[in-house]
Write a protein that holds these residues in place. Structure first.
Motif, PDB file in Angstrom:
ATOM      1  N   ASN A   1      -6.021  -0.497   7.444  1.00 48.86           N
ATOM      2  CA  ASN A   1      -5.612  -0.185   6.074  1.00 48.86           C
ATOM      3  C   ASN A   1      -6.524   0.834   5.398  1.00 48.86           C
ATOM      4  O   ASN A   1      -7.738   0.622   5.332  1.00 48.86           O
ATOM      5  CB  ASN A   1      -5.631  -1.467   5.240  1.00 48.86           C
TER       6      ASN A   1
ATOM      7  N   ALA B   1       0.827  -1.215   0.000  1.00 45.84           N
ATOM      8  CA  ALA B   1       0.000   0.000   0.000  1.00 45.84           C
ATOM      9  C   ALA B   1       0.855   1.255   0.000  1.00 45.84           C
ATOM     10  O   ALA B   1       0.439   2.308  -0.474  1.00 45.84           O
ATOM     11  CB  ALA B   1      -0.935  -0.004   1.214  1.00 45.84           C
ATOM     12  N   ARG B   2       2.072   1.144   0.531  1.00 47.28           N
ATOM     13  CA  ARG B   2       2.949   2.327   0.583  1.00 47.28           C
ATOM     14  C   ARG B   2       3.418   2.742  -0.812  1.00 47.28           C
ATOM     15  O   ARG B   2       3.912   3.848  -0.988  1.00 47.28           O
ATOM     16  CB  ARG B   2       4.128   2.064   1.509  1.00 47.28           C
ATOM     17  N   MET B   3       3.299   1.853  -1.758  1.00 48.15           N
ATOM     18  CA  MET B   3       3.669   2.206  -3.138  1.00 48.15           C
ATOM     19  C   MET B   3       2.479   2.957  -3.730  1.00 48.15           C
ATOM     20  O   MET B   3       1.688   2.398  -4.496  1.00 48.15           O
ATOM     21  CB  MET B   3       3.937   0.953  -3.978  1.00 48.15           C
TER      22      MET B   3
ATOM     23  N   ILE C   1       3.026   8.712  -4.020  1.00 54.38           N
ATOM     24  CA  ILE C   1       3.070  10.012  -3.358  1.00 54.38           C
ATOM     25  C   ILE C   1       4.497  10.440  -3.042  1.00 54.38           C
ATOM     26  O   ILE C   1       4.907  11.547  -3.365  1.00 54.38           O
ATOM     27  CB  ILE C   1       2.233   9.994  -2.045  1.00 54.38           C
TER      28      ILE C   1
ATOM     29  N   VAL D   1       2.554  17.392   1.727  1.00 56.00           N
ATOM     30  CA  VAL D   1       2.452  16.486   2.866  1.00 56.00           C
ATOM     31  C   VAL D   1       3.602  16.768   3.819  1.00 56.00           C
ATOM     32  O   VAL D   1       4.759  16.826   3.396  1.00 56.00           O
ATOM     33  CB  VAL D   1       2.555  15.010   2.413  1.00 56.00           C
TER      34      VAL D   1
ATOM     35  N   ALA E   1       7.861   5.586   5.663  1.00 53.36           N
ATOM     36  CA  ALA E   1       7.413   4.327   5.069  1.00 53.36           C
ATOM     37  C   ALA E   1       8.188   4.015   3.788  1.00 53.36           C
ATOM     38  O   ALA E   1       7.619   3.655   2.769  1.00 53.36           O
ATOM     39  CB  ALA E   1       5.912   4.338   4.786  1.00 53.36           C
TER      40      ALA E   1
ATOM     41  N   PHE F   1      -6.072   4.237   2.230  1.00 53.34           N
ATOM     42  CA  PHE F   1      -5.172   5.100   1.456  1.00 53.34           C
ATOM     43  C   PHE F   1      -5.452   6.558   1.766  1.00 53.34           C
ATOM     44  O   PHE F   1      -6.599   7.008   1.694  1.00 53.34           O
ATOM     45  CB  PHE F   1      -5.384   4.883  -0.043  1.00 53.34           C
TER      46      PHE F   1
ATOM     47  N   LEU G   1      -0.936   9.296   5.286  1.00 58.37           N
ATOM     48  CA  LEU G   1      -0.684   7.999   5.922  1.00 58.37           C
ATOM     49  C   LEU G   1       0.324   7.240   5.065  1.00 58.37           C
ATOM     50  O   LEU G   1      -0.050   6.496   4.162  1.00 58.37           O
ATOM     51  CB  LEU G   1      -2.002   7.217   6.024  1.00 58.37           C
ATOM     52  N   PRO G   2       1.615   7.430   5.330  1.00 59.46           N
ATOM     53  CA  PRO G   2       2.624   6.966   4.364  1.00 59.46           C
ATOM     54  C   PRO G   2       2.629   5.456   4.123  1.00 59.46           C
ATOM     55  O   PRO G   2       2.905   5.035   3.010  1.00 59.46           O
ATOM     56  CB  PRO G   2       3.945   7.445   4.976  1.00 59.46           C
ATOM     57  N   LYS G   3       2.355   4.656   5.116  1.00 53.69           N
ATOM     58  CA  LYS G   3       2.410   3.203   4.893  1.00 53.69           C
ATOM     59  C   LYS G   3       1.174   2.680   4.160  1.00 53.69           C
ATOM     60  O   LYS G   3       1.153   1.551   3.703  1.00 53.69           O
ATOM     61  CB  LYS G   3       2.527   2.463   6.234  1.00 53.69           C
ATOM     62  N   GLY G   4       0.125   3.487   4.101  1.00 52.26           N
ATOM     63  CA  GLY G   4      -1.131   2.979   3.551  1.00 52.26           C
ATOM     64  C   GLY G   4      -1.880   2.196   4.611  1.00 52.26           C
ATOM     65  O   GLY G   4      -2.910   1.583   4.329  1.00 52.26           O
ATOM     66  N   TYR G   5      -1.367   2.178   5.809  1.00 52.09           N
ATOM     67  CA  TYR G   5      -2.083   1.621   6.951  1.00 52.09           C
ATOM     68  C   TYR G   5      -1.571   2.321   8.203  1.00 52.09           C
ATOM     69  O   TYR G   5      -0.443   2.792   8.247  1.00 52.09           O
ATOM     70  CB  TYR G   5      -1.898   0.101   7.082  1.00 52.09           C
TER      71      TYR G   5
ATOM     72  N   ARG H   1      -0.652   2.844  -9.614  1.00 54.99           N
ATOM     73  CA  ARG H   1      -0.590   1.427  -9.254  1.00 54.99           C
ATOM     74  C   ARG H   1      -0.944   0.540 -10.451  1.00 54.99           C
ATOM     75  O   ARG H   1      -0.421  -0.573 -10.585  1.00 54.99           O
ATOM     76  CB  ARG H   1      -1.475   1.161  -8.033  1.00 54.99           C
TER      77      ARG H   1
ATOM     78  N   TYR I   1      -3.527   7.421  -7.268  1.00 49.09           N
ATOM     79  CA  TYR I   1      -3.440   6.058  -6.744  1.00 49.09           C
ATOM     80  C   TYR I   1      -3.693   5.013  -7.832  1.00 49.09           C
ATOM     81  O   TYR I   1      -2.889   4.115  -8.060  1.00 49.09           O
ATOM     82  CB  TYR I   1      -4.473   5.842  -5.634  1.00 49.09           C
TER      83      TYR I   1
ATOM     84  N   LEU J   1      -6.568  12.886  -6.593  1.00 49.36           N
ATOM     85  CA  LEU J   1      -5.893  11.924  -5.717  1.00 49.36           C
ATOM     86  C   LEU J   1      -6.222  10.476  -6.088  1.00 49.36           C
ATOM     87  O   LEU J   1      -5.329   9.638  -6.189  1.00 49.36           O
ATOM     88  CB  LEU J   1      -6.285  12.201  -4.259  1.00 49.36           C
TER      89      LEU J   1
ATOM     90  N   PRO K   1      -2.881  10.425   1.590  1.00 47.25           N
ATOM     91  CA  PRO K   1      -1.481  10.868   1.466  1.00 47.25           C
ATOM     92  C   PRO K   1      -0.796  11.187   2.805  1.00 47.25           C
ATOM     93  O   PRO K   1       0.422  11.203   2.869  1.00 47.25           O
ATOM     94  CB  PRO K   1      -1.578  12.140   0.613  1.00 47.25           C
TER      95      PRO K   1
END
Lengths: 485, 477
Positions: free
Chosen positions: B80, A321-323, A326, B141, B43, B82, B86-90, A346, A342, A338, B84
């Motif tokens: 979890n 998810a970090r990919m 951003i 961000v 992240a 998405f 929240l860098p890890k996506g979780y 992806r 994403y 936004l 911006p």
């Protein structure tokens, strides 16, 4: 013998005796790479300049008598390991130009031990695959037959070791990603106990399964590499603070009287006849060492692939998810808002297999399905783990084939992911239960493809596992063939 | 129809650890954007979280202070989604096995104390901040805040009015600040609150359909937003309409709540146990250690101040409003044993001086020893109350003890009768006309003579003694 085809310990002996230099070894390796790499494609990126500079420094150390365990040894790194200065791509368009600002812990450790980094090896995209075909840089070819896959996901590392394009390599193993390609390429592949080697700086595929380990030309080299790689790291909370013995000291010790379990579930239908024959010979070699053989049962074996196919994608869906386009990695230029940043980033950045696993993983964690899929899989995982606890109460070692078939043809299973997943059917259980496992060559098919046998031991029993593997290696004395590339 | 209001609050409090919850970056506020970041809180690929045990201890303090049961097995979970910031996506949070459950606090309402249940307290990490540049149609961000430790304190739906909700919120705030685990700054976002509100016909036990309110950035906002929402829901229900289950945003400028997302759009956070962190085992010994370090809580302390020191409830309230101030006060009392006088000095000159400098009681230059000493010097008559006012200023400026200041300035009261008699004699002799008038019946001139004596002694004469001796002298002759 040419320098590039020697082992770590052989080269170290020569260095100590003044018989060669780090520069000569490194040059030999790059010469070999020049000759075979166009056919093998083991590497995503070569680090010739850096390697030669490192080698020159190593030679200074050698002159001063400062010889560390890997001084002068050319090591290849799976491109899932973060390295400062050169891109860490994970075989993905997403990270094609990504340069990590820090080194993975194991990269630091290898460097501190004197290793010279030859390059970053090819991998299935984010380690998701069993053939190295999902890499965005194209597949690596098996040095034994370049129409065939080398296995995966650490296929680049395995092929590089097999083709003498490095002295040793490092890979990562989530469901067999070190052992399966090692088996298909005729080299040693070692997956340590979960928590023995730091994962800090290893780009995560499935965090509870991933473990870094070496691919080498013999067991002694695996022990030398493990001496460097193992050990507590405060930057990885799952890394266990445990005493690390000198693994090399266990090699050459007797294994007579050891009880070796043969799990009947690993010899059921579907495994290639030639593989079974080679493994059968391996059993005989083990017996020759004085070890006793007993048939055992690991009753939950049939669920391994299914459990893995839930847990690994679930974790992967979150890890990737970090990919998000951003902060780093690929960002779609034409995105207007936004949501488009994403989805477009992806969509463009990930390949089909990665997308498939993200979708499966997200689905198995979603409301209404989590208990039935992820929850149930986690429970069965515990049962699989208990099977091994039970078995190791009796057995010292468990012996199985590493893979159900020898290396298959490039493209053969790309359209059939289930078939592809089954090539890891014997290796997945070690990841689910966290135990150490090694794949070691045990013979060849009539067509001349290598076959590997897998040994498993209890948690943190790597010393005994290496001791056993070394005894087998000596006893089996499998003919040393070289792939002709 | 008569409706009952049902409110539950979810409070997020930033913990005052020096470093973030999963990496070593500083938690300082107001630094240049992204200057307090590292591979972990950015992240970057391959980075892993490592738990800050101090954050666990801080969270444990709040759990113990609110009577919660601390779970021995603490499991972190990934939430979890998405975004911006929240860098890890979780977000690393807690799901099925939170830090603590089943506590309560007492709040004072009109008819005595009410118990407000605490459902759970769990640990999690804060997200970063987005900065929108409308002019350039760009968003930025800042991840300095990403990874700052938070606790979420979830109340039971035990609050029956907006006023009670604010009361509860203020009590939580007070406890957090008292424990020194949160600075309580609502403007900087270190103390945040979301509210769940529903109405039900009085007497009904099942809950009505609720809305969740966000963007409540001050106690005032909380009160106004809740009042607005209660009225809005009542009107709907009275019309026979349904309340939609949704998340609503409070708009302070317009004084109303507005729909943000409906239940249908509710996020699925796909929680699962965080595989990068091992469960935290909180054993009895650890709990006992944290419990032993727990300070006396404000409510208990207020009650003790009244009963043990005999000071008014108002004074106790002021003195315990700040933990360090209460400590200071208690130090002074311990040294001079004059609780009421000490309370007056602390609440008066000391607090005034501290407030002028925006200083905390913990770094008050007037040491408790000095204040205690001065209180005793007044009682012994060595200094007058008026001199003391000047001395405390000096003590505050210089940090010196009162005896030293008195000696340097020659401020000791004159209590020597012989010396004062001589001064009085001199005054009377110098003012024969006034003396005659006084004796002729102008009693008011007594004050004039006192003033003259004071003037001659530079204000150092003991006033009571001057009175006595002057009376004697005036009536003697």
């Amino acid at each position: 013998m040419e320098l590039h085809s020697l082992t770590i310990h052989e080269l170290q002996d020569m260095i100590r005796a003044g018989g060669t230099t780090a520069t000569r070894i490194t040059e030999a390796v790059f010469q070999r790479i020049g000759a075979v790499e166009p056919k093998v494609h083991a590497y995503i990126r070569l680090m010739k300049e850096e390697a030669l500079a490192q080698a020159a420094l190593a030679d200074e150390d050698i002159k001063r008598g400062d010889i560390k365990p890997l001084t002068g040894i050319g090591v290849a790194l799976k491109d899932l390991l973060c390295t400062r200065g050169v891109p860490t791509t994970c075989g993905s368009r997403m990270l094609q130009n990504y340069i990590s600002p820090y080194d993975a812990t194991v990269v630091e450790k290898l460097a501190a031990a004197g290793a010279i980094f030859i390059g970053k090896t090819n991998t299935d995209e984010f380690a998701m695959g069993s053939s190295t075909e999902t890499s965005c840089f194209g597949p690596t070819r098996n040095p034994w037959d370049t129409d065939r896959i080398p296995g995966g996901s650490s296929g680049g590392s395995a092929a590089a070791v097999a083709a003498d394009e490095c002295i040793a390599a490092v890979g990562s193993d989530t469901g067999g990603s070190i052992r399966q390609p090692a088996s298909l390429c005729g080299v040693i592949g070692f997956k340590p106990t979960y928590g023995l080697v730091s994962r800090f700086g290893l780009v995560a595929f499935a965090s509870s399964l991933d473990q870094i380990g070496p691919l080498t030309k013999d067991v002694e080299d695996a022990a030398i590499m493990m001496n460097v790689l193992a050990g507590y790291d405060p930057r990885d909370a799952t890394c266990v603070a445990t005493q690390i013995p000198d693994y090399r000291k266990f090699l050459g010790r007797d294994i007579s009287g050891w009880l070796v379990g043969i799990p009947k579930e690993y010899f059921a239908e579907g495994t290639d006849r030639e593989v079974l024959d080679a493994v059968e010979k391996a059993v005989q070699s083990v017996e020759k060492c004085g070890a006793r053989i007993t048939e055992i049962s690991l009753p939950h074996t049939k669920y391994c692939v299914a459990v893995y196919c839930i847990i690994a994608p679930a974790e992967a869906s979150s890890n990737l998810a970090r990919m998000d386009g951003i902060r780093y990695g690929l960002r779609a230029k034409e995105a207007r808002d936004l949501a488009e940043v994403y989805t477009k980033s992806r969509t463009d950045g990930f390949g089909a297999e990665v997308k498939r696993r993200i979708i499966i993983g997200a689905y198995s964690l979603s409301a209404g399905y989590r208990d039935a899929y992820y929850g149930k899989a986690s429970q069965v995982r515990t049962l699989i783990s208990r099977d091994f606890d039970e078995a190791f109460r009796e057995c010292d070692i468990i012996l199985t084939p590493t893979t159900p078939t020898p290396a298959f043809k490039i493209g053969e299973k790309v359209e059939n992911p289930l078939q592809m997943y089954l090539s890891d059917m014997f290796t997945i259980s070690a990841n689910l239960s966290g135990i150490p496992a090694i794949s070691i060559p045990c013979g060849y098919t009539h067509a001349g493809l290598p076959v590997g046998v897998q040994f498993l031991a209890g948690r943190f029993e790597e010393a005994r596992l290496l001791q056993f593997a070394a005894a087998f290696e000596k006893s089996a004395a499998v003919e040393k063939r070289r792939p002709v590339v | 129809m008569d409706f009952e209001t049902v409110i539950g609050l979810e409070v997020h409090a930033q913990l005052l650890t020096c470093t973030k919850i999963f990496c070593g970056c500083s938690t300082a506020f107001g630094r240049p954007p992204n200057s307090l970041t590292c591979p972990v809180c950015l992240a970057l690929p391959g980075a892993l979280p490592v738990l800050n045990r101090k954050a666990v201890e801080f969270a444990m303090k709040m759990a113990l202070a609110t009577g919660c049961r601390i779970n021995e097995q603490n499991v972190f979970a990934r939430k979890n989604y998405f975004y911006p910031d929240l860098p890890k996506g979780y977000q690393i949070s807690q799901d099925t096995l939170p830090l603590a459950e089943g506590g309560h606090i007492l709040i004072e309402v009109q008819d005595g104390n009410t118990k407000i249940g605490i459902e759970r307290i769990h640990m999690e990490e804060d997200a970063g901040k987005l900065i929108h540049d409308e002019a350039n149609r760009a968003s930025y961000v800042d991840l300095n805040r990403a990874g700052v430790p938070l606790i979420e304190i979830v109340s039971k739906p035990d609050l029956r009015s907006p006023a009670a909700a604010v009361h509860y919120l203020k009590s939580l705030h007070e406890i957090l600040v008292y424990l020194e685990i949160c600075d309580g700054n609502m403007e900087e976002g270190s103390f945040r609150c979301d509210a769940n509100v529903s109405l039900r016909p009085r007497g009904q036990s099942t809950l009505g359909r609720r809305t969740e309110l966000k963007n409540l950035n001050s106690f005032r906002h909380v009160q106004r937003a809740l009042e607005y929402e209660v009225t809005r829901q009542r009107r709907l229900l009275e019309k026979g309409l349904e309340v939609e289950q949704e998340t609503r945003l409070w708009d302070e400028a317009q004084g109303m709540t507005m729909s943000m997302r409906s239940k249908g759009e509710a996020r699925d956070y796909r929680y699962f146990p965080e595989p990068d962190l091992v469960p935290v085992v909180i054993d009895e010994a650890w709990v006992a250690k944290v419990r032993a370090d727990l300070p006396e809580l404000p409510q208990a302390r207020r009650e003790r101040f009244v009963s043990a020191y005999g000071i008014p409830a108002y004074d106790a309230g002021v003195l315990t409003s700040d933990r360090r101030l209460a400590d200071y006060y208690e130090d002074v009392v311990r040294l001079c044993d004059r609780p009421k006088i000490a309370a007056n000095w602390v609440m008066g000159d000391v607090m005034r001086l501290l407030n002028e400098d925006r200083r905390g009681a913990h770094d008050c230059p007037v040491m408790p020893e000095s204040l205690a000493e001065m209180i005793l010097l007044i009682e012994e008559g060595v200094v007058s109350g008026k001199m003391a006012k000047e001395i405390i200023e000096q003590m505050y400026r210089t940090g010196r003890p009162p005896a030293q200041i008195i000696a340097e300035k020659g401020m000791v009261q004159i209590t020597d009768e012989g010396e004062l008699d001589a001064t009085i004699a001199a005054v009377l002799e110098a003012n024969p006309r006034q003396l005659a008038e006084y004796r002729g019946g102008r009693d008011k001139l007594f004050g004039y003579f006192v003033g003259q004596v004071m003037k001659l002694t530079g204000g150092k004469a003991n006033p009571k003694l001057v009175n006595d001796l002057l009376k004697k002298a005036l009536h003697h002759d």
